[in-house]
Design a protein around this motif. Structure first.
Motif, PDB file in Angstrom:
ATOM      1  N   THR A 199      35.127  59.395  45.623  1.00  0.00           N
ATOM      2  CA  THR A 199      35.781  59.953  46.624  1.00  0.00           C
ATOM      3  C   THR A 199      37.010  58.666  46.942  1.00  0.00           C
ATOM      4  O   THR A 199      38.253  59.187  47.367  1.00  0.00           O
ATOM      5  N   VAL A 200      36.778  57.497  46.827  1.00  0.00           N
ATOM      6  CA  VAL A 200      37.728  56.387  46.958  1.00  0.00           C
ATOM      7  C   VAL A 200      38.998  56.787  46.059  1.00  0.00           C
ATOM      8  O   VAL A 200      40.144  56.652  46.409  1.00  0.00           O
ATOM      9  N   ILE A 201      38.602  57.338  44.832  1.00  0.00           N
ATOM     10  CA  ILE A 201      39.579  57.419  43.688  1.00  0.00           C
ATOM     11  C   ILE A 201      40.454  58.619  44.013  1.00  0.00           C
ATOM     12  O   ILE A 201      41.686  58.587  44.027  1.00  0.00           O
ATOM     13  N   ASN A 202      39.700  59.769  44.632  1.00  0.00           N
ATOM     14  CA  ASN A 202      40.488  60.841  45.080  1.00  0.00           C
ATOM     15  C   ASN A 202      41.511  60.554  46.479  1.00  0.00           C
ATOM     16  O   ASN A 202      42.514  60.853  46.450  1.00  0.00           O
ATOM     17  N   ALA A 203      41.103  59.534  47.160  1.00  0.00           N
ATOM     18  CA  ALA A 203      41.605  59.356  48.502  1.00  0.00           C
ATOM     19  C   ALA A 203      43.327  58.301  47.987  1.00  0.00           C
ATOM     20  O   ALA A 203      44.011  58.626  48.421  1.00  0.00           O
ATOM     21  N   VAL A 204      42.955  57.689  47.200  1.00  0.00           N
ATOM     22  CA  VAL A 204      43.884  56.867  46.764  1.00  0.00           C
ATOM     23  C   VAL A 204      45.061  57.678  45.808  1.00  0.00           C
ATOM     24  O   VAL A 204      46.267  57.858  45.994  1.00  0.00           O
ATOM     25  N   ASN A 205      44.409  58.519  44.856  1.00  0.00           N
ATOM     26  CA  ASN A 205      45.195  59.443  44.321  1.00  0.00           C
ATOM     27  C   ASN A 205      46.132  60.471  45.201  1.00  0.00           C
ATOM     28  O   ASN A 205      47.269  60.990  44.902  1.00  0.00           O
ATOM     29  N   SER A 206      45.298  60.929  46.075  1.00  0.00           N
ATOM     30  CA  SER A 206      46.218  61.973  47.204  1.00  0.00           C
ATOM     31  C   SER A 206      46.858  61.371  48.148  1.00  0.00           C
ATOM     32  O   SER A 206      47.572  62.093  48.936  1.00  0.00           O
ATOM     33  N   TYR A 207      46.833  59.920  48.139  1.00  0.00           N
ATOM     34  CA  TYR A 207      47.733  59.330  49.364  1.00  0.00           C
ATOM     35  C   TYR A 207      49.274  59.559  49.218  1.00  0.00           C
ATOM     36  O   TYR A 207      49.842  59.921  50.414  1.00  0.00           O
ATOM     37  N   SER A 208      49.680  59.536  48.085  1.00  0.00           N
ATOM     38  CA  SER A 208      51.268  59.955  47.784  1.00  0.00           C
ATOM     39  C   SER A 208      51.615  61.303  48.493  1.00  0.00           C
ATOM     40  O   SER A 208      52.427  61.509  49.155  1.00  0.00           O
ATOM     41  N   THR A 209      50.786  62.367  48.462  1.00  0.00           N
ATOM     42  CA  THR A 209      51.043  63.817  48.759  1.00  0.00           C
ATOM     43  C   THR A 209      50.736  63.510  50.436  1.00  0.00           C
ATOM     44  O   THR A 209      51.689  64.193  51.227  1.00  0.00           O
ATOM     45  N   ASN A 210      49.810  62.740  50.878  1.00  0.00           N
ATOM     46  CA  ASN A 210      49.512  62.817  52.114  1.00  0.00           C
ATOM     47  C   ASN A 210      50.739  62.294  52.904  1.00  0.00           C
ATOM     48  O   ASN A 210      51.207  62.419  54.028  1.00  0.00           O
ATOM     49  N   LYS A 211      51.380  60.979  52.366  1.00  0.00           N
ATOM     50  CA  LYS A 211      52.247  60.323  52.774  1.00  0.00           C
ATOM     51  C   LYS A 211      53.691  61.086  52.914  1.00  0.00           C
ATOM     52  O   LYS A 211      54.527  61.191  53.870  1.00  0.00           O
ATOM     53  N   ARG A 212      53.904  62.140  51.731  1.00  0.00           N
ATOM     54  CA  ARG A 212      54.924  63.008  52.006  1.00  0.00           C
ATOM     55  C   ARG A 212      54.930  63.915  52.795  1.00  0.00           C
ATOM     56  O   ARG A 212      56.078  64.204  53.672  1.00  0.00           O
TER      57      ARG A 212
ATOM     58  N   TYR B 123      44.094  53.165  49.736  1.00  0.00           N
ATOM     59  CA  TYR B 123      45.283  52.776  49.064  1.00  0.00           C
ATOM     60  C   TYR B 123      45.527  51.387  49.020  1.00  0.00           C
ATOM     61  O   TYR B 123      45.807  50.557  48.164  1.00  0.00           O
ATOM     62  N   LEU B 124      45.462  51.030  50.452  1.00  0.00           N
ATOM     63  CA  LEU B 124      45.988  49.510  50.738  1.00  0.00           C
ATOM     64  C   LEU B 124      44.908  48.541  50.087  1.00  0.00           C
ATOM     65  O   LEU B 124      45.296  47.422  49.578  1.00  0.00           O
ATOM     66  N   MET B 125      43.628  48.998  50.084  1.00  0.00           N
ATOM     67  CA  MET B 125      42.529  48.093  49.508  1.00  0.00           C
ATOM     68  C   MET B 125      42.571  48.108  47.767  1.00  0.00           C
ATOM     69  O   MET B 125      42.524  47.189  47.553  1.00  0.00           O
TER      70      MET B 125
ATOM     71  N   MET C 212      41.238  45.637  45.226  1.00  0.00           N
ATOM     72  CA  MET C 212      39.634  45.877  45.048  1.00  0.00           C
ATOM     73  C   MET C 212      39.384  46.609  44.162  1.00  0.00           C
ATOM     74  O   MET C 212      40.098  47.630  43.906  1.00  0.00           O
ATOM     75  N   ARG C 213      38.250  46.598  43.526  1.00  0.00           N
ATOM     76  CA  ARG C 213      37.862  47.512  42.566  1.00  0.00           C
ATOM     77  C   ARG C 213      37.247  48.881  43.237  1.00  0.00           C
ATOM     78  O   ARG C 213      37.011  48.632  44.477  1.00  0.00           O
ATOM     79  N   TRP C 214      37.135  49.850  42.648  1.00  0.00           N
ATOM     80  CA  TRP C 214      36.499  51.187  43.309  1.00  0.00           C
ATOM     81  C   TRP C 214      35.440  51.136  43.964  1.00  0.00           C
ATOM     82  O   TRP C 214      35.144  51.512  45.143  1.00  0.00           O
TER      83      TRP C 214
ATOM     84  N   ILE D 197      35.238  49.092  47.121  1.00  0.00           N
ATOM     85  CA  ILE D 197      35.698  49.763  48.293  1.00  0.00           C
ATOM     86  C   ILE D 197      34.967  50.616  48.821  1.00  0.00           C
ATOM     87  O   ILE D 197      34.782  50.864  50.129  1.00  0.00           O
ATOM     88  N   ALA D 198      34.371  51.558  47.845  1.00  0.00           N
ATOM     89  CA  ALA D 198      32.968  52.532  48.453  1.00  0.00           C
ATOM     90  C   ALA D 198      31.871  51.471  49.309  1.00  0.00           C
ATOM     91  O   ALA D 198      31.557  52.076  50.060  1.00  0.00           O
ATOM     92  N   ASN D 199      31.437  50.491  48.584  1.00  0.00           N
ATOM     93  CA  ASN D 199      30.480  49.773  49.285  1.00  0.00           C
ATOM     94  C   ASN D 199      30.997  49.076  50.698  1.00  0.00           C
ATOM     95  O   ASN D 199      30.284  48.996  51.723  1.00  0.00           O
ATOM     96  N   PHE D 200      32.262  48.846  50.826  1.00  0.00           N
ATOM     97  CA  PHE D 200      32.792  48.578  52.102  1.00  0.00           C
ATOM     98  C   PHE D 200      32.420  49.367  52.966  1.00  0.00           C
ATOM     99  O   PHE D 200      32.237  49.409  54.302  1.00  0.00           O
ATOM    100  N   PHE D 201      32.826  50.940  52.600  1.00  0.00           N
ATOM    101  CA  PHE D 201      32.826  51.641  53.495  1.00  0.00           C
ATOM    102  C   PHE D 201      31.430  52.193  53.780  1.00  0.00           C
ATOM    103  O   PHE D 201      30.906  52.429  55.283  1.00  0.00           O
TER     104      PHE D 201
END
Length: 161
Positions: free
Chosen positions: A68-81, A40-42, A48-50, A53-57
């Motif tokens: 997987t990166v898209i899913n991680a960013v999309n699920s971040y708000s739920t995780n944060k809640r 999410y931060l990246m 950064m582009r999707w 971010i995947a290449n960085f990992f």
């Protein structure tokens, strides 16, 4: 903390704060949640582009795809809640609105494109054609078409023009 960190510095700082290695190949919830925070931060803060971010990992030993990166960013708000410490950790970082990493990538891409175009402009045939006067372009175009047609006939090449 007012930061303008590179992605690896951001990952290291998150590891320092949370004690979790986001590059660890595991599906434990606490690791996935911190990994989603990093994605999410990246994506949102560093712009950064999707695929970047995947290449960085992947460069740091974690097999991950852009999906997987898209899913991680999309699920971040739920995780944060459900994990209040994620919000606290996110608030630890304040980003300046400087040139984003993606814009740097775009600048490099455009510089490479300009260099390739310049190389094409430096070709002898292009230089020769650029010397044709404007009022003679139609005539020259006819000559060039005839030469190309003769190549097609002589060498059995497919249509070029």
């Amino acid at each position: 903390m007012n930061v303008n960190l590179k992605p690896i510095e951001l990952a290291n700082k998150l590891k320092e704060i949370t004690g979790i290695n986001v590059f660890e190949n595991t599906r434990r919830r606490n690791v996935i949640e911190v990994r989603s925070l990093l994605c999410y931060l990246m994506r949102v803060k560093l712009k950064m582009r999707w695929i970047s971010i995947a290449n960085f990992f992947q460069n740091n030993g974690k097999h991950i795809t852009h999906a997987t990166v898209i899913n991680a960013v999309n699920s971040y708000s739920t995780n944060k809640r459900y994990n209040r410490s994620l919000a606290e950790t996110e608030n630890y970082f304040v980003f300046k609105d400087d040139l984003s990493l993606d814009e740097i990538d775009k600048m490099k891409y455009l510089e490479d494109k300009c260099e390739k175009l310049q190389q094409k402009l430096d070709l002898p045939l292009v230089k020769l054609v650029s010397r044709i006067p404007k009022h003679r372009e139609e005539e020259a175009l006819g000559f060039v078409r005839n030469v190309v047609k003769s190549f097609e006939w002589k060498y059995n090449e497919k249509e070029i023009v």
